[in-house]
Design a protein around this motif. Structure first.
Motif, short mmCIF file in Angstrom:
data_model
loop_
_atom_site.label_atom_id
_atom_site.label_comp_id
_atom_site.label_asym_id
_atom_site.label_seq_id
_atom_site.Cartn_x
_atom_site.Cartn_y
_atom_site.Cartn_z
N SER A 1 0.48 -1.01 0.23
CA SER A 1 0.20 0.29 -0.12
C SER A 1 1.21 1.13 -0.12
CB SER A 1 -0.88 -0.06 1.48
OG SER A 1 -1.87 1.13 1.17
N ILE A 2 0.84 2.27 -1.41
CA ILE A 2 1.47 3.20 -1.13
C ILE A 2 0.50 4.65 -1.37
CG2 ILE A 2 2.83 4.74 -2.55
CD1 ILE A 2 4.45 1.54 -3.61
N THR A 3 1.16 5.40 -0.44
CA THR A 3 0.83 6.84 -0.29
C THR A 3 1.40 8.01 -0.97
OG1 THR A 3 -1.39 6.37 0.92
CG2 THR A 3 -0.58 8.79 0.71
N SER A 4 1.81 8.84 -2.09
CA SER A 4 3.17 9.33 -2.17
C SER A 4 2.39 10.70 -2.73
CB SER A 4 3.60 8.09 -3.57
OG SER A 4 2.98 8.17 -4.04
N SER A 5 3.74 11.93 -2.18
CA SER A 5 3.31 12.78 -3.27
C SER A 5 3.87 13.18 -4.68
CB SER A 5 3.57 14.34 -2.84
OG SER A 5 3.54 14.03 -1.66
N GLY A 6 4.35 11.67 -5.12
CA GLY A 6 5.22 12.32 -6.26
C GLY A 6 4.58 10.44 -7.41
N ASP A 7 5.15 9.95 -7.51
CA ASP A 7 4.52 8.63 -8.29
C ASP A 7 4.48 7.57 -7.10
OD1 ASP A 7 4.70 9.66 -10.83
OD2 ASP A 7 6.71 9.07 -10.92
N GLY A 8 3.57 6.20 -7.63
CA GLY A 8 3.53 5.47 -6.39
C GLY A 8 5.05 5.04 -6.81
N ILE A 9 4.84 3.66 -7.53
CA ILE A 9 5.94 2.77 -8.05
C ILE A 9 7.01 3.45 -9.80
CG2 ILE A 9 5.98 0.52 -8.68
CD1 ILE A 9 4.21 -0.77 -7.10
N ASP A 10 7.69 3.56 -9.86
CA ASP A 10 8.00 3.83 -11.09
C ASP A 10 9.08 3.53 -10.71
OD1 ASP A 10 9.80 5.66 -12.85
OD2 ASP A 10 9.42 7.67 -12.04
N VAL A 11 9.70 2.52 -12.39
CA VAL A 11 10.17 1.64 -12.94
C VAL A 11 11.30 2.47 -13.88
CG1 VAL A 11 11.06 -0.50 -13.71
CG2 VAL A 11 8.95 -0.16 -12.04
N GLU A 12 12.60 2.62 -13.96
CA GLU A 12 13.36 3.45 -14.47
C GLU A 12 13.98 1.90 -15.43
OE1 GLU A 12 15.95 6.57 -13.63
OE2 GLU A 12 13.45 8.01 -13.20
N LYS A 13 14.58 2.57 -16.89
CA LYS A 13 15.41 1.32 -17.54
C LYS A 13 17.18 1.87 -16.86
CE LYS A 13 13.19 1.20 -21.63
NZ LYS A 13 13.09 1.08 -23.55
N LYS A 14 17.62 0.50 -16.57
CA LYS A 14 19.34 0.96 -16.59
C LYS A 14 19.90 1.85 -17.72
CE LYS A 14 21.01 -0.95 -13.72
NZ LYS A 14 21.51 -0.50 -12.60
N LYS A 15 20.84 1.62 -17.73
CA LYS A 15 21.89 2.48 -18.73
C LYS A 15 22.20 0.76 -19.38
CE LYS A 15 23.08 6.66 -17.22
NZ LYS A 15 24.26 7.70 -16.51
N SER A 16 22.12 -0.22 -19.18
CA SER A 16 23.02 -1.22 -19.83
C SER A 16 21.52 -1.78 -19.79
CB SER A 16 23.91 -2.15 -18.65
OG SER A 16 23.10 -2.44 -17.42
N ASP A 17 22.05 -3.01 -21.14
CA ASP A 17 20.97 -3.75 -21.57
C ASP A 17 20.64 -4.72 -20.85
OD1 ASP A 17 19.11 -5.11 -23.19
OD2 ASP A 17 20.47 -6.36 -24.07
N LYS A 18 20.03 -4.65 -19.67
CA LYS A 18 19.07 -5.32 -18.91
C LYS A 18 18.13 -6.21 -18.90
CE LYS A 18 22.67 -5.12 -14.83
NZ LYS A 18 23.57 -5.84 -14.23
N THR A 19 18.07 -6.95 -18.35
CA THR A 19 16.67 -8.70 -18.13
C THR A 19 15.74 -7.53 -17.84
OG1 THR A 19 17.90 -10.42 -18.36
CG2 THR A 19 15.38 -10.85 -17.66
N GLY A 20 14.30 -7.69 -18.40
CA GLY A 20 13.75 -7.32 -17.53
C GLY A 20 13.73 -5.55 -17.66
N ASN A 21 14.12 -5.24 -18.63
CA ASN A 21 14.97 -3.23 -18.57
C ASN A 21 13.81 -2.97 -18.58
OD1 ASN A 21 16.88 -1.30 -17.79
ND2 ASN A 21 17.83 -1.72 -19.41
N GLY A 22 12.84 -1.61 -17.36
CA GLY A 22 12.06 -0.78 -17.67
C GLY A 22 10.98 -1.32 -17.47
N MET A 23 10.46 -3.18 -17.01
CA MET A 23 9.28 -3.94 -16.84
C MET A 23 8.40 -3.44 -15.84
SD MET A 23 9.88 -6.70 -19.44
CE MET A 23 7.29 -7.22 -18.89
N MET A 24 7.16 -3.16 -15.57
CA MET A 24 6.56 -4.20 -14.22
C MET A 24 5.23 -5.25 -14.84
SD MET A 24 3.79 -1.49 -12.54
CE MET A 24 4.67 0.25 -12.14
N THR A 25 6.07 -6.09 -14.01
CA THR A 25 4.78 -6.89 -13.75
C THR A 25 4.19 -7.21 -12.70
OG1 THR A 25 6.69 -8.48 -15.79
CG2 THR A 25 4.97 -9.69 -14.09
N LEU A 26 2.83 -7.49 -12.62
CA LEU A 26 1.90 -7.54 -11.37
C LEU A 26 1.15 -8.70 -11.31
CD1 LEU A 26 0.71 -3.97 -11.46
CD2 LEU A 26 2.73 -5.09 -10.05
N SER A 27 1.86 -9.59 -10.83
CA SER A 27 0.57 -11.36 -11.52
C SER A 27 0.05 -12.17 -9.92
CB SER A 27 2.05 -12.07 -11.72
OG SER A 27 2.50 -11.77 -12.53
#
Length: 492
Positions: A258-284
């Motif tokens: 549970s998140i209450t925020s003034s900014g984004d709730g969940i913010d996923v940014e890409k890494k500069k390098s080529d990483k697995t799942g770079n920048g992804m959000m998965t809700l399962s």
């Protein structure tokens, strides 16, 4: 010439009894050495005591005790008590771990020679304390009834760059908060959040954790964050920045967040390098509730694809869109925003945006929904800035919107809002759907299933609207006296 220390000779004899532990106390740091590991204890010119592979300056030793307790290898225990803290280090890793305690602020450093994965357990409480750890190996971090506030910086700052296994000890409540003292200025790398991890983390345990980000983010990680099945409850009670700010990817398999925020709730940014799942959000799986109040904020935001396969997700944003001078355009709020594709195959989502120009789902790629239940509501006005404007769309894509399964109920603001907005095709391919808006949605002629449109419908919050076997109980916050409605299902 080395001589056997008289105390050491006596100790060695006593330690012959199983399950006894030699404790070398050096102020607020104790090295706990099991009997089997003590061996021959030597001193050099009465200045240094050597036990195993570690030498201890005798001048720094407060006392040496022996008791019948046991100690587990590869463990560091930190206990807080008001303005003091105490660190206990197991004997087998004593040569590789250095700990400093200043009041209730604890700094631990692991040498590059350490090969074992160490488990650090934090417990107790302090309103003026912290835990800082740096090293280069994977580690476990157990929060075992910890209440920790640092008025000057991050409460917990992990600088390992490796896998951090975070565990919320069963049946425990834990709390973290940060701050900057009056007149203070902390620009350290770690103070991006109250709880900062330089590395990637995997979360387990059925306990609870409350985080208050009084300066910027509540939690921040430099690499991916994974919530495992069976995880307990994590609450972000406050975040001046983002609730969770994550690099690489975020994956939620279970737990209650549970998140209450003034900014984004969940913010996923890409890494500069080529990483697995770079920048992804998965809700399962699990239960996710996010509320953001700031202007131009996103409850759920990622730099690449967003994938929903399960769980219960509620995301709400109430701020207004704003003009972003850096980008020279209007930046909208959104309950869910992805700079990639949005895919939903299962689970339940309730997305709400009440601010001017806000969006429910805003995707730069295609939107594909084949399962689950999705409800989206926007109620704000159009926001204009000079010749620019941004409209309160419910589900918006810069590609095709393909609706092939599940139940999709969408209502967009009566002020120019569209239930499904795209410059490409809205494909009604078998989903059960009803879309309501100030502007009409037209299903593509290439759709595999038909759709029907209705206009000038008086829609009132709290009532149930039914057409062609599809029913939608309208959220209480929504009304539209002259709505445009689209309906489709697998039977049409």
């Amino acid at each position: 010439m080395k001589k056997l220390l008289t105390l050491a000779i006596v100790s060695a004899a006593v330690l012959s009894v199983n399950a006894q532990t030699l404790r070398i106390n050096m102020g607020d740091v104790t090295y706990a050495i099991p009997a089997a590991q003590a061996g021959e204890m030597l001193y050099d010119n009465a200045t240094t005591l050597t036990v195993g592979k570690k030498s201890y300056p005798i001048s720094a030793i407060t006392n040496i005790t022996i008791d019948d307790s046991s100690v587990s290898d590869n463990t560091v225990n930190v206990s807080y008590n008001g303005n003091t803290a105490h660190v206990e280090i197991s004997g087998n890793i004593a040569p590789y771990i250095t700990a400093e305690v200043n009041g209730s602020h604890v700094n631990v450093s692991a040498s590059a020679s350490l090969e074992n994965e160490v488990t650090y357990t934090l417990s107790g409480n302090s309103s003026n304390g912290s835990f800082y750890m740096e090293g280069s190996t994977a580690m476990g971090l157990v929060l075992n009834g910890l209440t920790l506030t640092n008025p000057d910086s991050a409460a917990i700052n992990i600088q390992n760059g490796k896998m951090i296994r975070v565990s919320l000890a069963d049946r425990t409540a834990n709390s973290l908060a940060d701050g900057i003292s009056a007149g203070g200025d902390d620009d350290s790398d770690g103070h991006k959040a109250a709880f900062y991890i330089d590395g990637h983390s995997s979360w387990t345990g059925t306990g609870s954790l409350n985080i208050a980000g009084n300066v910027k983010h509540a939690f921040c990680s430099d690499e991916y964050t994974l919530f495992n099945e069976g995880l307990g409850t994590i609450t972000v009670s406050k975040a001046m920045g983002d609730g969770f700010h994550i690099n690489q990817y975020f994956k939620m398999l279970g737990g209650t967040l549970s998140i209450t925020s003034s900014g984004d709730g969940i913010d996923v940014e890409k890494k500069k390098s080529d990483k697995t799942g770079n920048g992804m959000m998965t809700l399962s799986g699990g239960t996710l509730t996010v509320t953001t109040t700031g202007n131009a904020t996103k409850a759920l935001k990622c730099d690449d694809n967003m994938v929903v396969t399960g769980g219960m997700i509620t995301a709400t944003t109430s701020g207004n869109a704003i003009y972003d001078s850096a980008e020279a355009d209007l930046s909208s709020n959104a309950a869910a925003k992805c700079d990639g594709t949005f895919t939903m195959t299962g689970g339940t989502m309730l997305l709400t945006s009440t601010g001017a120009g806000g969006k429910g789902i805003n995707s730069t790629g295609a939107i594909t929904i084949s399962g689950g239940t999705l409800t989206v509501v926007t109620t704000g006005d159009v926001l204009e800035y000079g010749t620019l404007d941004t409209k309160p769309q419910a589900i918006k894509s810069d590609g095709n919107i393909t609706l092939s399964g599940g139940t999709i109920l969408s209502c967009a603001s009566s002020d120019s809002g569209t239930a499904f907005k795209t410059d490409y095709a809205v494909l009604t391919n078998g989903a059960t759907l009803m879309g309501i808006g100030g502007k009409a949605t037209t299903g593509a002629a290439t759709s595999t299933h038909g759709s029907k449109k209705y206009k000038d419908v008086n829609v009132k919050g709290g009532t149930t609207l039914s057409y062609d076997g599809v029913s939608f109980t309208i959220p209480s916050i929504y009304s539209n006296s002259s709505a445009k409605v689209i309906v489709s299902s697998a039977s049409m």
